[in-house]
Write an enzyme that holds these catalytic residues in place. Structure first.
Site, PDB file in Angstrom:
ATOM      1  N   TYR A 113       0.985-135.529 -62.689  1.00  9.41           N
ATOM      2  CA  TYR A 113       2.534-135.802 -63.033  1.00  9.41           C
ATOM      3  C   TYR A 113       2.034-138.134 -62.643  1.00  9.41           C
ATOM      4  O   TYR A 113       1.716-137.890 -61.525  1.00  9.41           O
ATOM      5  CB  TYR A 113       3.460-135.370 -61.503  1.00  9.41           C
ATOM      6  CG  TYR A 113       4.000-136.119 -61.085  1.00  9.41           C
ATOM      7  CD1 TYR A 113       4.786-136.522 -60.299  1.00  9.41           C
ATOM      8  CD2 TYR A 113       5.865-135.726 -61.584  1.00  9.41           C
ATOM      9  CE1 TYR A 113       5.802-137.228 -60.076  1.00  9.41           C
ATOM     10  CE2 TYR A 113       6.140-136.544 -61.675  1.00  9.41           C
ATOM     11  CZ  TYR A 113       6.544-137.451 -60.364  1.00  9.41           C
ATOM     12  OH  TYR A 113       7.710-137.432 -60.415  1.00  9.41           O
ATOM     13  N   ASP A 169      -4.459-142.214 -62.977  1.00 13.61           N
ATOM     14  CA  ASP A 169      -3.446-142.528 -61.746  1.00 13.61           C
ATOM     15  C   ASP A 169      -3.387-142.676 -60.644  1.00 13.61           C
ATOM     16  O   ASP A 169      -4.383-140.760 -60.515  1.00 13.61           O
ATOM     17  CB  ASP A 169      -2.805-142.221 -62.737  1.00 13.61           C
ATOM     18  CG  ASP A 169      -1.292-141.726 -61.133  1.00 13.61           C
ATOM     19  OD1 ASP A 169      -0.152-140.926 -62.016  1.00 13.61           O
ATOM     20  OD2 ASP A 169      -1.316-141.831 -60.237  1.00 13.61           O
ATOM     21  N   LYS A 223       1.540-145.396 -52.774  1.00 13.99           N
ATOM     22  CA  LYS A 223       1.121-144.882 -51.089  1.00 13.99           C
ATOM     23  C   LYS A 223       0.620-144.875 -50.061  1.00 13.99           C
ATOM     24  O   LYS A 223       0.522-145.758 -49.714  1.00 13.99           O
ATOM     25  CB  LYS A 223       0.654-142.958 -51.866  1.00 13.99           C
ATOM     26  CG  LYS A 223       1.524-142.229 -52.098  1.00 13.99           C
ATOM     27  CD  LYS A 223       0.688-140.773 -53.076  1.00 13.99           C
ATOM     28  CE  LYS A 223       1.723-139.798 -54.043  1.00 13.99           C
ATOM     29  NZ  LYS A 223       2.920-139.402 -53.396  1.00 13.99           N
TER      30      LYS A 223
HETATM   31  P1  KE4 Z   1       6.159-142.133 -56.779  1.00 12.05           P
HETATM   32  O1  KE4 Z   1       6.643-142.311 -57.499  1.00 12.05           O
HETATM   33  O2  KE4 Z   1       6.384-140.635 -56.026  1.00 12.05           O
HETATM   34  O3  KE4 Z   1       5.548-143.514 -55.417  1.00 12.05           O
HETATM   35  O4  KE4 Z   1       4.619-142.313 -57.240  1.00 12.05           O
HETATM   36  C1  KE4 Z   1       4.987-141.307 -58.642  1.00 12.05           C
HETATM   37  C2  KE4 Z   1       3.490-140.748 -58.511  1.00 12.05           C
HETATM   38  C3  KE4 Z   1       2.583-140.815 -59.408  1.00 12.05           C
HETATM   39  N1  KE4 Z   1       1.318-140.513 -59.887  1.00 12.05           N
HETATM   40  C4  KE4 Z   1       0.938-139.624 -58.911  1.00 12.05           C
HETATM   41  C5  KE4 Z   1      -0.668-139.370 -58.845  1.00 12.05           C
HETATM   42  C6  KE4 Z   1       2.299-138.518 -58.145  1.00 12.05           C
HETATM   43  O5  KE4 Z   1       1.212-138.009 -56.948  1.00 12.05           O
HETATM   44  C7  KE4 Z   1       3.278-139.626 -57.714  1.00 12.05           C
HETATM   45  C8  KE4 Z   1       3.972-138.705 -57.114  1.00 12.05           C
HETATM   46  N2  KE4 Z   1       3.578-137.930 -56.288  1.00 12.05           N
HETATM   47  C9  KE4 Z   1       4.602-136.746 -55.951  1.00 12.05           C
HETATM   48  C10 KE4 Z   1       3.940-135.688 -54.390  1.00 12.05           C
HETATM   49  N3  KE4 Z   1       3.180-135.618 -55.405  1.00 12.05           N
HETATM   50  C11 KE4 Z   1       5.923-137.534 -54.700  1.00 12.05           C
HETATM   51  C12 KE4 Z   1       6.033-136.847 -53.860  1.00 12.05           C
HETATM   52  C13 KE4 Z   1       8.492-136.279 -54.253  1.00 12.05           C
HETATM   53  O6  KE4 Z   1       8.147-136.724 -55.769  1.00 12.05           O
HETATM   54  O7  KE4 Z   1       9.057-136.136 -53.602  1.00 12.05           O
END
Ligand code: KE4
Length: 429
Positions: A144, A239, A267
């Site tokens: 993701y 990523d 993060k």
């Molecule tokens: P954000 O747009 O949520 O800041 O980041 C997206 C993203 C991009 N790449 C990786 C590897 C990620 O894990 C994420 C977002 N992670 C999720 C949970 N694994 C965020 C939690 C959520 O969607 O509420």
């Protein structure tokens, strides 16, 4: 466990916010409960609106590697508030954080701050397409990279949790140039790249997958990615939104000794405030506006409060023995969970890289998304609910990671292991 304040808040939230949450996975739908509304958190503990305390292994989905309200981060934030909160103009703080990232992450020579991992990944893809003049993007099933249209294909995290293959509203044109391959599958990768490599702009990968549960890379997978992308002039994007500063101060690329062309971060880099970044080779990054023609912008990019939190966090992570201590605590947790599972006679697999850990209720190794999807999500839901009743707060999805922070003392780990042993005994019957 009393939850009537959370229940009342959730009823109100559902009227005002879709699903009552501002991010789908928080709705806890796959684990059959309603979300707890959080009042506060400190150290490794989180407190819900009814006053119940939990040992927290979500850590806001990764940012809280120091635990909640680490004193040095709070005082850095308070210090900046004396100056203001947002200026829409450069500050010394974003330069300092950029320089820290460049020093820490082996492949990063220049970096651009953005506000979310989604923005970082979306921008990196645009940049890769611009510098190669190609359109095709390859990703991996179960990975993701945020919710940008191009990348909502066979995605992990909340998309996997909700069983969404792509999403309504994503125009065919946005995903016709996105190919998703099985993670860790060097044979398929090699075949596809040998056929399509010369029209491929980028391959984007989570160097340690954290959105299908935790799935470590096969060493040969990362080396194949690097050699194939070099051979075909493809931009390799790591990523590292989860793994950046999580598995090593230099991220997964430092841990595994592979240098991508671009890296997405998020993060931890914001220390719990909204900040993310993408960076990489100067020859590529200089194509970003206003130095180059590739447009990308953001009102709050480089926000001084977020920068201060990120700087204070990275300063702590840089201190010697930080990761050794985290590794020891995480290994203690893994060992205890495995012992509890064995005692209860429950077949399960635990994948762990540093302080990110995934538990799958399956008796087969989990090396990719199809392996992860074989795990018993009903049993996971029972485990989740049982741990919550025992005061342990886990991510409400089989397809997420458990995160250990430096605020988790040995006694917290031991309490978690004891709780898990009781839960495994119950769900195993
Ligand atoms: P954000 O747009 O949520 O800041 O980041 C997206 C993203 C991009 N790449 C990786 C590897 C990620 O894990 C994420 C977002 N992670 C999720 C949970 N694994 C965020 C939690 C959520 O969607 O509420």
């Amino acid at each position: 466990m009393r939850r009537n304040v959370s229940e009342r808040l959730f009823a109100r939230a559902r009227q005002a916010i879709p699903g009552g949450v501002n991010s789908p996975v928080r709705a806890c739908r796959s684990v059959g409960t309603e979300p707890l509304f959080i009042q506060k958190a400190t150290g490794c503990r989180i407190f819900d609106a009814d006053g119940n305390a939990y040992i927290d292994y979500v850590g806001s989905w990764g940012p809280m590697i120091l635990g909640h309200r680490p004193p040095e981060v709070i005082s850095a934030i308070e210090g900046v508030l004396e100056r203001g909160t947002s200026f829409g103009a450069p500050t010394d703080l974003e330069v300092e954080l950029a320089e820290m990232v460049i020093e820490a992450v082996p492949s990063v020579e220049m970096v651009r701050m953005v506000n979310s991992g989604t923005e970082a990944a979306m921008s990196a893809i645009r940049l890769a397409r611009a510098v190669t003049g190609r359109d095709l993007v390859i990703k991996f099933d179960g990975c993701y990279h945020g919710h940008a249209d191009t990348l909502l294909v066979e995605a992990g995290s909340g998309v996997a949790t909700l069983g969404i293959q792509a999403s309504p509203g994503v125009a065919d044109g946005c995903v016709q140039n996105t190919l998703s391959l099985p993670y860790n599958d060097v044979k398929t990768l090699t075949e596809v790249v040998s056929e399509k490599g010369d029209t491929t702009a980028a391959i984007i990968v989570e160097p340690v997958a954290g959105n299908m549960g935790v799935v470590p890379p096969r060493p040969e997978f990362l080396t194949a990615l690097r050699s194939l992308t070099e051979k075909h002039g493809i931009v390799l994007i790591f990523d590292e939104v989860i793994t950046g500063f999580r598995v090593d101060y230099g991220g997964a690329q430092a841990l595994y000794g592979i240098r991508p062309d671009l890296t997405c971060m998020g993060k931890i880099i914001g220390g719990g405030l909204p900040a993310a970044a993408y960076g990489g080779k100067r020859e590529i990054m200089k194509e970003i506006s206003p130095e180059g023609p590739v447009y990308q912008a953001g009102t709050l990019s480089g926000n001084p409060v977020a920068m201060a939190a990120g700087i204070a966090t990275l300063k702590r992570l840089k201190q010697s023995s930080f990761y050794e201590t985290l590794e020891a605590r995480s290994a203690l947790l893994e060992k205890g969970l495995k012992q509890g599972l064995a005692k209860a006679g429950i077949p399960a697999v635990i994948n762990r890289v540093g302080s990110m850990l995934g538990l799958f209720f399956t008796d087969e190794p989990v090396l990719n998304f199809s392996g992860a999807k074989k795990s018993n999500v009903r049993l996971f839901a029972g485990y989740y609910r049982g741990m919550l009743e025992h005061g342990i707060y886990l991510a409400p999805s089989q397809y997420e990671a458990l995160f250990v922070s430096s605020a988790h003392a040995e006694s917290d780990i031991e309490a978690t292991v004891q709780a898990a042993e009781n839960v495994f005994q119950r769900i195993g019957t």
